[in-house]
Design a protein around this motif. Structure first.
Motif, short mmCIF file in Angstrom:
data_model
loop_
_atom_site.label_atom_id
_atom_site.label_comp_id
_atom_site.label_asym_id
_atom_site.label_seq_id
_atom_site.Cartn_x
_atom_site.Cartn_y
_atom_site.Cartn_z
N THR A 1 0.83 -1.20 0.00
CA THR A 1 0.00 0.00 0.00
C THR A 1 0.87 1.25 0.00
N LEU A 2 0.26 2.36 -0.38
CA LEU A 2 0.95 3.65 -0.35
C LEU A 2 1.40 3.97 1.07
N LYS A 3 0.55 3.68 2.04
CA LYS A 3 0.88 3.96 3.44
C LYS A 3 2.14 3.20 3.87
N ILE B 1 14.85 7.87 -2.00
CA ILE B 1 14.32 6.53 -1.78
C ILE B 1 13.16 6.28 -2.73
N ALA B 2 13.25 5.20 -3.50
CA ALA B 2 12.17 4.78 -4.38
C ALA B 2 11.63 3.45 -3.88
N VAL B 3 10.31 3.35 -3.77
CA VAL B 3 9.66 2.10 -3.39
C VAL B 3 8.77 1.68 -4.55
N LEU B 4 9.02 0.48 -5.06
CA LEU B 4 8.27 -0.05 -6.19
C LEU B 4 7.47 -1.25 -5.74
N ILE C 1 5.66 3.31 -6.36
CA ILE C 1 4.62 3.61 -5.38
C ILE C 1 4.90 4.96 -4.73
N THR C 2 6.14 5.17 -4.29
CA THR C 2 6.50 6.46 -3.70
C THR C 2 7.98 6.74 -3.95
N LEU C 3 8.30 8.02 -3.98
CA LEU C 3 9.68 8.47 -4.13
C LEU C 3 9.86 9.65 -3.20
N GLN C 4 10.87 9.57 -2.34
CA GLN C 4 11.18 10.68 -1.44
C GLN C 4 12.63 11.08 -1.66
N ILE D 1 15.20 4.64 -8.68
CA ILE D 1 14.20 3.81 -9.36
C ILE D 1 14.90 2.66 -10.08
N GLY D 2 16.01 2.94 -10.74
CA GLY D 2 16.75 1.90 -11.46
C GLY D 2 17.29 0.83 -10.53
N LYS D 3 17.82 1.24 -9.37
CA LYS D 3 18.32 0.27 -8.40
C LYS D 3 17.18 -0.60 -7.86
N ALA D 4 16.06 0.02 -7.55
CA ALA D 4 14.92 -0.73 -7.03
C ALA D 4 14.38 -1.69 -8.09
N TRP D 5 14.30 -1.22 -9.33
CA TRP D 5 13.80 -2.06 -10.41
C TRP D 5 14.73 -3.25 -10.64
#
Length: 88
Positions: free
Chosen positions: A5-7, A30-33, A40-43, A57-61
Motif C-alpha cells: 500500500t501507499l501507506k 528513496i524509491a519504493v516499487l 509507489i513512492t519516491l522521497q 528507481i533503477g536500483k529498485a527495479w
C-alpha cells in the motif's frame, strides 16, 4: 501475499531516510516499487543530486527484476561484468 500500500511504502521510505540521517549519509533519494516494478513512492532529501530519482528507481527495479538487493547486484557486477553489461 498482500499488495504493497501507499501507506506502507511511505513508511518504508521514511524509515530509510531516518536511517540515513542516523549514519550521517549524503542526502538520499528513496524509491519504493511494487512487485511489478511500478513506482509507489519516491522521497528525495534536500540536497540530493539531480539524477538521484532515476538512480533510485533503477536500483529498485533491478533488485526486483533479479530478486536480490543492490549490494548483491554490486557484487555480481564485480564478479560478472559481462552479465551486468548485457542487462544494461
Amino acid at each position: 501475499m498482500s499488495a504493497l500500500t501507499l501507506k506502507v511504502a511511505t513508511q518504508l521510505a521514511s524509515q530509510a531516510l531516518s536511517a540515513g540521517r542516523t549514519i550521517c549519509a549524503a542526502p538520499l533519494t528513496i524509491a519504493v516499487l511494487d512487485s511489478g516494478g511500478h513506482l509507489i513512492t519516491l522521497q528525495r532529501e534536500d540536497g540530493a543530486s539531480l539524477l538521484r530519482p532515476q538512480i533510485a528507481i533503477g536500483k529498485a527495479w533491478g533488485a526486483i527484476a533479479l530478486g536480490k538487493g543492490s549490494r548483491l547486484l554490486a557484487l555480481d557486477a564485480q564478479q560478472r561484468p559481462a552479465f551486468i553489461a548485457a542487462l544494461n
